[in-house]
Write a protein that holds these residues in place. Structure first.
Motif, PDB file in Angstrom:
ATOM      1  N   LEU A   1       0.853  -1.185   0.000  1.00 43.04           N
ATOM      2  CA  LEU A   1       0.000   0.000   0.000  1.00 43.04           C
ATOM      3  C   LEU A   1       0.890   1.235   0.000  1.00 43.04           C
ATOM      4  CD1 LEU A   1      -2.813   1.211   0.115  1.00 43.04           C
ATOM      5  CD2 LEU A   1      -2.711   1.075   2.598  1.00 43.04           C
ATOM      6  N   SER A   2       0.881   1.976  -1.065  1.00 45.91           N
ATOM      7  CA  SER A   2       1.767   3.131  -1.208  1.00 45.91           C
ATOM      8  C   SER A   2       1.384   4.254  -0.262  1.00 45.91           C
ATOM      9  CB  SER A   2       1.716   3.636  -2.648  1.00 45.91           C
ATOM     10  OG  SER A   2       2.377   4.880  -2.742  1.00 45.91           O
ATOM     11  N   PRO A   3       2.370   4.854   0.416  1.00 46.96           N
ATOM     12  CA  PRO A   3       2.087   6.041   1.220  1.00 46.96           C
ATOM     13  C   PRO A   3       1.482   7.165   0.394  1.00 46.96           C
ATOM     14  CG  PRO A   3       4.223   5.144   1.819  1.00 46.96           C
ATOM     15  CD  PRO A   3       3.763   4.373   0.609  1.00 46.96           C
ATOM     16  N   GLU A   4       1.739   7.175  -0.907  1.00 42.10           N
ATOM     17  CA  GLU A   4       1.151   8.199  -1.774  1.00 42.10           C
ATOM     18  C   GLU A   4      -0.365   8.180  -1.679  1.00 42.10           C
ATOM     19  OE1 GLU A   4       1.215   9.624  -6.473  1.00 42.10           O
ATOM     20  OE2 GLU A   4       1.842   7.597  -5.926  1.00 42.10           O
ATOM     21  N   ILE A   5      -0.947   6.981  -1.645  1.00 45.03           N
ATOM     22  CA  ILE A   5      -2.401   6.850  -1.528  1.00 45.03           C
ATOM     23  C   ILE A   5      -2.864   7.323  -0.160  1.00 45.03           C
ATOM     24  CG2 ILE A   5      -4.301   5.190  -1.414  1.00 45.03           C
ATOM     25  CD1 ILE A   5      -2.869   3.554  -3.545  1.00 45.03           C
ATOM     26  N   ASP A  32     -14.504   4.832   4.195  1.00 40.62           N
ATOM     27  CA  ASP A  32     -14.788   3.428   3.912  1.00 40.62           C
ATOM     28  C   ASP A  32     -13.844   2.897   2.832  1.00 40.62           C
ATOM     29  OD1 ASP A  32     -16.637   1.022   4.200  1.00 40.62           O
ATOM     30  OD2 ASP A  32     -16.816   1.436   2.053  1.00 40.62           O
ATOM     31  N   GLU A  33     -13.619   3.696   1.797  1.00 41.36           N
ATOM     32  CA  GLU A  33     -12.685   3.298   0.736  1.00 41.36           C
ATOM     33  C   GLU A  33     -11.267   3.141   1.301  1.00 41.36           C
ATOM     34  OE1 GLU A  33     -10.462   5.492  -2.980  1.00 41.36           O
ATOM     35  OE2 GLU A  33     -12.579   6.007  -2.644  1.00 41.36           O
ATOM     36  N   HIS A  34     -10.858   4.104   2.107  1.00 38.83           N
ATOM     37  CA  HIS A  34      -9.519   4.155   2.693  1.00 38.83           C
ATOM     38  C   HIS A  34      -9.240   2.924   3.561  1.00 38.83           C
ATOM     39  CE1 HIS A  34      -5.949   6.148   4.330  1.00 38.83           C
ATOM     40  NE2 HIS A  34      -6.429   6.011   5.559  1.00 38.83           N
ATOM     41  N   LEU A  35     -10.176   2.610   4.448  1.00 37.80           N
ATOM     42  CA  LEU A  35      -9.977   1.502   5.371  1.00 37.80           C
ATOM     43  C   LEU A  35     -10.212   0.144   4.724  1.00 37.80           C
ATOM     44  CD1 LEU A  35     -11.538   2.879   8.679  1.00 37.80           C
ATOM     45  CD2 LEU A  35      -9.148   2.887   7.964  1.00 37.80           C
ATOM     46  N   SER A  36     -11.178   0.054   3.809  1.00 32.47           N
ATOM     47  CA  SER A  36     -11.477  -1.249   3.203  1.00 32.47           C
ATOM     48  C   SER A  36     -10.351  -1.708   2.277  1.00 32.47           C
ATOM     49  CB  SER A  36     -12.809  -1.215   2.450  1.00 32.47           C
ATOM     50  OG  SER A  36     -12.781  -0.301   1.380  1.00 32.47           O
ATOM     51  N   ALA A  82      -2.766  11.168   0.043  1.00 31.39           N
ATOM     52  CA  ALA A  82      -3.830  11.789  -0.752  1.00 31.39           C
ATOM     53  C   ALA A  82      -5.190  11.614  -0.097  1.00 31.39           C
ATOM     54  CB  ALA A  82      -3.837  11.205  -2.159  1.00 31.39           C
ATOM     55  N   GLU A  83      -5.459  10.417   0.427  1.00 29.54           N
ATOM     56  CA  GLU A  83      -6.767  10.172   1.037  1.00 29.54           C
ATOM     57  C   GLU A  83      -6.911  10.914   2.359  1.00 29.54           C
ATOM     58  OE1 GLU A  83      -7.811   5.980  -1.210  1.00 29.54           O
ATOM     59  OE2 GLU A  83      -7.334   5.908   0.933  1.00 29.54           O
ATOM     60  N   HIS A  84      -5.839  10.993   3.143  1.00 30.42           N
ATOM     61  CA  HIS A  84      -5.899  11.787   4.374  1.00 30.42           C
ATOM     62  C   HIS A  84      -6.203  13.252   4.051  1.00 30.42           C
ATOM     63  CE1 HIS A  84      -3.290   8.993   7.162  1.00 30.42           C
ATOM     64  NE2 HIS A  84      -4.436   8.453   6.815  1.00 30.42           N
ATOM     65  N   ALA A  85      -5.499  13.796   3.056  1.00 31.63           N
ATOM     66  CA  ALA A  85      -5.709  15.201   2.694  1.00 31.63           C
ATOM     67  C   ALA A  85      -7.137  15.440   2.221  1.00 31.63           C
ATOM     68  CB  ALA A  85      -4.711  15.616   1.617  1.00 31.63           C
ATOM     69  N   ARG A 124      -9.258  -1.428  -6.035  1.00 33.16           N
ATOM     70  CA  ARG A 124      -9.904  -0.234  -6.565  1.00 33.16           C
ATOM     71  C   ARG A 124      -8.947   0.949  -6.519  1.00 33.16           C
ATOM     72  NH1 ARG A 124     -15.597  -1.161  -3.413  1.00 33.16           N
ATOM     73  NH2 ARG A 124     -16.399  -2.800  -4.775  1.00 33.16           N
ATOM     74  N   PRO A 125      -8.844   1.698  -7.625  1.00 32.17           N
ATOM     75  CA  PRO A 125      -7.973   2.885  -7.605  1.00 32.17           C
ATOM     76  C   PRO A 125      -8.497   3.920  -6.627  1.00 32.17           C
ATOM     77  CG  PRO A 125      -9.307   2.840  -9.598  1.00 32.17           C
ATOM     78  CD  PRO A 125      -9.526   1.517  -8.922  1.00 32.17           C
ATOM     79  N   SER A 126      -7.614   4.704  -6.089  1.00 34.84           N
ATOM     80  CA  SER A 126      -8.003   5.704  -5.101  1.00 34.84           C
ATOM     81  C   SER A 126      -8.722   6.873  -5.757  1.00 34.84           C
ATOM     82  CB  SER A 126      -6.778   6.211  -4.336  1.00 34.84           C
ATOM     83  OG  SER A 126      -7.135   7.274  -3.481  1.00 34.84           O
ATOM     84  N   SER A 127      -9.893   7.185  -5.279  1.00 33.83           N
ATOM     85  CA  SER A 127     -10.632   8.338  -5.805  1.00 33.83           C
ATOM     86  C   SER A 127      -9.942   9.643  -5.429  1.00 33.83           C
ATOM     87  CB  SER A 127     -12.059   8.334  -5.232  1.00 33.83           C
ATOM     88  OG  SER A 127     -12.066   8.434  -3.819  1.00 33.83           O
TER      89      SER A 127
END
Length: 235
Positions: free
Chosen positions: A173-177, A202-206, A180-183, A226-229
Motif C-alpha cells: 500500500l503506497s504512502p502516496e495513496i 470506507d474506501e480508505h480503510l477497506s 492523498a486520502e488523508h488530505a 480499486r484505484p483511489s478516488s
C-alpha cells in the motif's frame, strides 16, 4: 494486632516493560506466536517475577499476547478474519466521528501535521509510516472531545498498529495513496461534507483491510484493487 506488610509493584516499571515489549512486537523483533514466560521477561529486564507477571497480564488484557487454557502467553498471531473484524470495528467508530467533525467543519492541526510527516517520509522513500498514520486518525478521534470515545478507540490502537505494520512492511500500500486520502478526508470535513468523508473513509480503510487480509493468506476482496478516488483530480 500484628501489622501486615503489603507488597506492591512499581507501576512505572510495568509500564516501561509493557511499552518496550509492544515496540518489539510492532518491529517484529518478537514475531507472531513467540512465547513469553515470566522467567523470560524477568531475565530480559532484570526485574522481579511478580513485576514480569503483571506486565504479561497487562499485555494479555491489551491483546498483545494471547494465553489459552492457562498455558504460556504468546505474541498474538492475526489471521485474515481477525483483520477484517478489527478494521470493520474501526470503520464503524471513525465514520461516525468524521460525520460529527464535518458538522463542525473542524480538522485538528495535529491531523494535518501527522499527514505532512507521512509526506516527508515518503519523499525520502520511507515506507515505515505507521506512527504518523495512526496519529492522523487518533487526532480526529480525540478532537471530538469525548473521553469515552477516545478510550474505546484506544483499546483498538495496538491491534490497528499491528495490522498497519504488517501491511506496510509488505510495501503493498503506497504512502502516496494514504497521503492523498488523508488530505481529501480533511478537506471534506472542513467543507462540511459528512457523507463524502464517510464514503472516502470506507474506501480508505477497506482497501487496507483487504490488502492485509490477502497478505495474511486470505482471499482479498475487490476493495483491495480499486484505484483511489483521492488521486483523481476534483473538477
Amino acid at each position: 494486632m500484628e501489622e501486615v506488610v503489603r507488597s506492591i509493584v512499581v507501576t512505572s516499571v510495568i509500564d516501561a516493560v509493557v511499552d518496550d515489549l509492544k515496540s518489539q512486537v510492532l518491529a517484529t523483533e518478537l514475531g507472531p506466536g513467540t512465547a513469553l514466560t515470566e522467567a523470560d521477561v524477568a531475565a530480559r529486564y532484570d526485574i522481579a517475577r511478580s513485576t514480569a507477571k503483571a506486565a504479561i497480564e497487562r499485555l494479555v488484557a491489551e491483546k498483545v499476547l494471547v494465553r489459552k487454557n492457562h498455558k504460556t502467553a504468546r505474541v498474538v498471531q492475526l489471521g485474515p478474519e481477525d483483520v477484517r473484524d478489527i478494521y470493520r470495528t474501526r470503520a464503524y467508530l471513525e465514520s461516525e466521528v468524521l460525520r460529527r467533525l464535518a458538522e463542525r467543519r473542524s480538522v485538528p492541526v495535529e491531523a494535518r501535521v501527522a499527514n505532512a510527516e507521512i509526506d516527508a517520509l515518503w519523499q525520502q522513500g520511507e515506507w515505515d509510516i505507521v506512527d504518523p498514520d495512526m496519529r492522523f486518525h487518533t487526532a480526529l478521534i480525540d478532537s471530538l472531545g469525548s473521553a469515552r470515545t477516545s478510550s474505546v478507540y484506544g483499546s483498538l490502537a495496538f491491534e490497528v498498529k499491528l495490522c498497519m505494520a504488517q501491511l506496510q512492511g509488505s510495501q503493498r500500500l503506497s504512502p502516496e495513496i494514504i497521503i492523498a486520502e488523508h488530505a481529501r478526508l480533511a478537506d471534506l470535513i472542513e467543507a462540511g461534507d459528512a457523507n463524502g468523508a464517510a464514503t472516502l473513509l470506507d474506501e480508505h480503510l477497506s482497501r487496507a483491510r483487504e490488502l492485509l487480509a490477502g497478505s495474511l493468506g486470505g482471499e482479498p476482496g475487490p476493495e483491495a484493487y480499486r484505484p483511489s478516488s483521492a488521486l483523481i483530480p476534483v473538477p
